[in-house]
Design a protein around this motif. Structure first.
Motif, PDB file in Angstrom:
ATOM      1  N   VAL A  36       0.861  -1.182   0.000  1.00  0.00           N
ATOM      2  CA  VAL A  36       0.000   0.000   0.000  1.00  0.00           C
ATOM      3  C   VAL A  36       0.900   1.236   0.000  1.00  0.00           C
ATOM      4  CG1 VAL A  36      -1.874   1.227   1.142  1.00  0.00           C
ATOM      5  CG2 VAL A  36      -1.744  -1.271   1.297  1.00  0.00           C
ATOM      6  N   ILE A  37       0.792   2.035  -1.048  1.00  0.00           N
ATOM      7  CA  ILE A  37       1.640   3.226  -1.189  1.00  0.00           C
ATOM      8  C   ILE A  37       0.761   4.463  -1.072  1.00  0.00           C
ATOM      9  CG2 ILE A  37       3.259   4.466  -2.676  1.00  0.00           C
ATOM     10  CD1 ILE A  37       3.822   1.762  -4.065  1.00  0.00           C
ATOM     11  N   ASP A  38       0.841   5.132   0.082  1.00  0.00           N
ATOM     12  CA  ASP A  38       0.111   6.389   0.227  1.00  0.00           C
ATOM     13  C   ASP A  38       0.963   7.512  -0.358  1.00  0.00           C
ATOM     14  OD1 ASP A  38      -2.275   7.875   1.589  1.00  0.00           O
ATOM     15  OD2 ASP A  38      -0.462   9.043   2.030  1.00  0.00           O
ATOM     16  N   ASP A  39       0.423   8.155  -1.379  1.00  0.00           N
ATOM     17  CA  ASP A  39       1.197   9.124  -2.163  1.00  0.00           C
ATOM     18  C   ASP A  39       0.969  10.551  -1.670  1.00  0.00           C
ATOM     19  OD1 ASP A  39       2.925   9.941  -4.200  1.00  0.00           O
ATOM     20  OD2 ASP A  39       1.295  10.181  -5.642  1.00  0.00           O
ATOM     21  N   GLY A  40       1.275  10.768  -0.387  1.00  0.00           N
ATOM     22  CA  GLY A  40       1.164  12.107   0.168  1.00  0.00           C
ATOM     23  C   GLY A  40      -0.261  12.584   0.361  1.00  0.00           C
ATOM     24  N   SER A  41      -1.152  11.696   0.781  1.00  0.00           N
ATOM     25  CA  SER A  41      -2.553  12.081   0.999  1.00  0.00           C
ATOM     26  C   SER A  41      -2.658  13.187   2.046  1.00  0.00           C
ATOM     27  CB  SER A  41      -3.379  10.879   1.459  1.00  0.00           C
ATOM     28  OG  SER A  41      -3.507   9.918   0.443  1.00  0.00           O
ATOM     29  N   THR A  42      -3.670  14.025   1.887  1.00  0.00           N
ATOM     30  CA  THR A  42      -3.905  15.129   2.832  1.00  0.00           C
ATOM     31  C   THR A  42      -5.237  14.985   3.562  1.00  0.00           C
ATOM     32  OG1 THR A  42      -4.886  16.466   1.055  1.00  0.00           O
ATOM     33  CG2 THR A  42      -2.524  16.734   1.453  1.00  0.00           C
ATOM     34  N   ASP A  43      -5.903  13.846   3.383  1.00  0.00           N
ATOM     35  CA  ASP A  43      -7.232  13.663   3.967  1.00  0.00           C
ATOM     36  C   ASP A  43      -7.274  12.628   5.084  1.00  0.00           C
ATOM     37  OD1 ASP A  43      -6.838  11.332   2.543  1.00  0.00           O
ATOM     38  OD2 ASP A  43      -8.838  11.315   1.624  1.00  0.00           O
ATOM     39  N   GLY A  44      -6.109  12.215   5.571  1.00  0.00           N
ATOM     40  CA  GLY A  44      -6.071  11.225   6.642  1.00  0.00           C
ATOM     41  C   GLY A  44      -5.972   9.789   6.174  1.00  0.00           C
ATOM     42  N   SER A  45      -5.814   9.563   4.869  1.00  0.00           N
ATOM     43  CA  SER A  45      -5.699   8.192   4.354  1.00  0.00           C
ATOM     44  C   SER A  45      -4.541   7.452   4.996  1.00  0.00           C
ATOM     45  CB  SER A  45      -5.520   8.209   2.830  1.00  0.00           C
ATOM     46  OG  SER A  45      -6.677   8.647   2.168  1.00  0.00           O
ATOM     47  N   ALA A  46      -3.389   8.136   5.145  1.00  0.00           N
ATOM     48  CA  ALA A  46      -2.207   7.473   5.700  1.00  0.00           C
ATOM     49  C   ALA A  46      -2.463   6.969   7.115  1.00  0.00           C
ATOM     50  CB  ALA A  46      -1.022   8.440   5.682  1.00  0.00           C
ATOM     51  N   GLU A  47      -3.170   7.756   7.912  1.00  0.00           N
ATOM     52  CA  GLU A  47      -3.466   7.348   9.284  1.00  0.00           C
ATOM     53  C   GLU A  47      -4.372   6.108   9.299  1.00  0.00           C
ATOM     54  OE1 GLU A  47      -3.563  10.375   8.123  1.00  0.00           O
ATOM     55  OE2 GLU A  47      -2.107  11.494   9.341  1.00  0.00           O
ATOM     56  N   LEU A  48      -5.321   6.063   8.376  1.00  0.00           N
ATOM     57  CA  LEU A  48      -6.214   4.904   8.289  1.00  0.00           C
ATOM     58  C   LEU A  48      -5.453   3.664   7.847  1.00  0.00           C
ATOM     59  CD1 LEU A  48      -9.311   6.612   6.613  1.00  0.00           C
ATOM     60  CD2 LEU A  48      -9.076   5.919   9.016  1.00  0.00           C
ATOM     61  N   ILE A  49      -4.549   3.832   6.900  1.00  0.00           N
ATOM     62  CA  ILE A  49      -3.728   2.712   6.444  1.00  0.00           C
ATOM     63  C   ILE A  49      -2.869   2.188   7.595  1.00  0.00           C
ATOM     64  CG2 ILE A  49      -1.778   2.096   4.933  1.00  0.00           C
ATOM     65  CD1 ILE A  49      -2.950   4.236   2.944  1.00  0.00           C
ATOM     66  N   ASP A  50      -2.327   3.090   8.384  1.00  0.00           N
ATOM     67  CA  ASP A  50      -1.402   2.704   9.457  1.00  0.00           C
ATOM     68  C   ASP A  50      -2.090   1.929  10.575  1.00  0.00           C
ATOM     69  OD1 ASP A  50       1.348   2.771  10.021  1.00  0.00           O
ATOM     70  OD2 ASP A  50       1.022   4.250  11.605  1.00  0.00           O
ATOM     71  N   ARG A  51      -3.408   1.981  10.629  1.00  0.00           N
ATOM     72  CA  ARG A  51      -4.142   1.244  11.662  1.00  0.00           C
ATOM     73  C   ARG A  51      -4.105  -0.268  11.412  1.00  0.00           C
ATOM     74  NH1 ARG A  51      -9.753   4.767  12.303  1.00  0.00           N
ATOM     75  NH2 ARG A  51      -8.780   6.749  12.971  1.00  0.00           N
TER      76      ARG A  51
END
Length: 293
Positions: A36-51
């Motif tokens: 899963v590659i989060d490409d600099g999201s600004t809407d909190g996607s990275a935090e959701l992925i990290d869960r």
């Protein structure tokens, strides 16, 4: 080493990304890694992925947005599996998708890349694309008839051919790649629903349609150059009428221009033998007759 590597680029998919990831984690086929590659999201996607704590997930979280082509190519470089599978951060795969696709590829070693059917809010029935290699190769002159988020390809093909997505064709990088690969390996589409394709206003096809259309036009022109042709603006407009099944038999001048254009393509193809002649004739005839595949 996992049997399959799933590449999932994510950019501002917070509303959907958890469901997308979950649909892969519950696959009946278990031997995979999910990159899963989060490409600099600004809407909190990275935090959701990290869960997610599943050890099969490889998380790549970028601070800055680099673009989907960069993310896809990074995924190709990171993939260690025998097969590379594509998935988007806003779609949902069926639970048996990997089982079906890996079984098909195992049984058909001559196929380098395959894809499948999908449903969406716009389609009550699954969207089924042309199935055989020659059909796909021919229809790619008209449409992107391989659904990108349903693709599976052999990693050895990726390495042998040095496959990478080309940033010179923004928002049509998949269409460019399929046209390129059609002349390098065998392609297939399975008539089996494998994905729910989510339609929403944030998609590339909504936000960057003009850029996408220009990239697709340049991909087609590259294919026409194989036939010894360079289309004029008028000929490109005729081609768009074929693509959109927009040829009107009641418009006699326009209809006969279209028929003449089709005969011209067939004559050139007979000389250069780029496409199967029967398949090209069939595709042109279906476009004229308003009969989508």
């Amino acid at each position: 080493m996992p049997r399959a590597s799933i590449i999932m680029p994510v950019y501002n998919n917070a509303a959907f990304v958890q469901e997308a990831i979950h649909s892969m984690l519950v696959q009946t086929y278990k031997d995979f890694e999910l990159i899963v590659i989060d490409d600099g999201s600004t809407d909190g996607s990275a935090e959701l992925i990290d869960r997610f704590k599943d050890p099969r997930i490889r998380k790549v979280l970028h601070r800055q947005n680099r673009g989907v082509v960069s993310a896809l190519n990074e995924g190709l470089s990171l993939a260690t599996g025998e097969y590379i599978v594509r998935m988007d951060g806003d779609d949902v795969s069926t639970p048996d998708r990997l089982d079906i696709q890996i079984s098909f590829m195992d049984q058909n070693p001559d196929i380098g890349l395959s894809a499948g059917a999908f449903t969406s809010s716009a389609n009550v029935k699954p969207k089924i694309n042309p199935s055989s290699h020659e059909e796909i190769k021919t229809w790619l002159l008209f449409h992107c008839c391989i659904a990108h988020p349903t693709v599976i390809m052999r990693n050895r093909i990726v390495h042998r051919l040095g496959i990478r997505y080309d940033s010179n064709y923004p928002h049509a990088e998949d269409y460019e790649l399929w046209n390129r690969l059609a002349f390098q390996t065998k392609l297939a589409n399975l008539p089996v629903n494998m994905l729910y394709y989510r339609i929403h206003g944030g998609q590339v096809s909504h936000r960057h349609r003009a850029i996408q259309d220009d990239s697709a036009r340049r991909v087609r022109q590259r294919q026409f150059s194989r036939l010894g042709l360079h289309l004029s603006d008028e000929e490109n407009r005729i081609m768009l009428d074929f693509i959109h099944f927009n040829i009107n038999p009641a418009d006699y001048p326009g209809y006969f221009r279209a028929v003449g254009f089709a005969r011209w393509l067939l004559e050139q193809n007979a000389k250069h033998r780029v496409y199967d002649q029967e398949m090209l004739n069939m595709a042109l005839s279906r476009c004229i007759s308003h009969l989508p595949y």
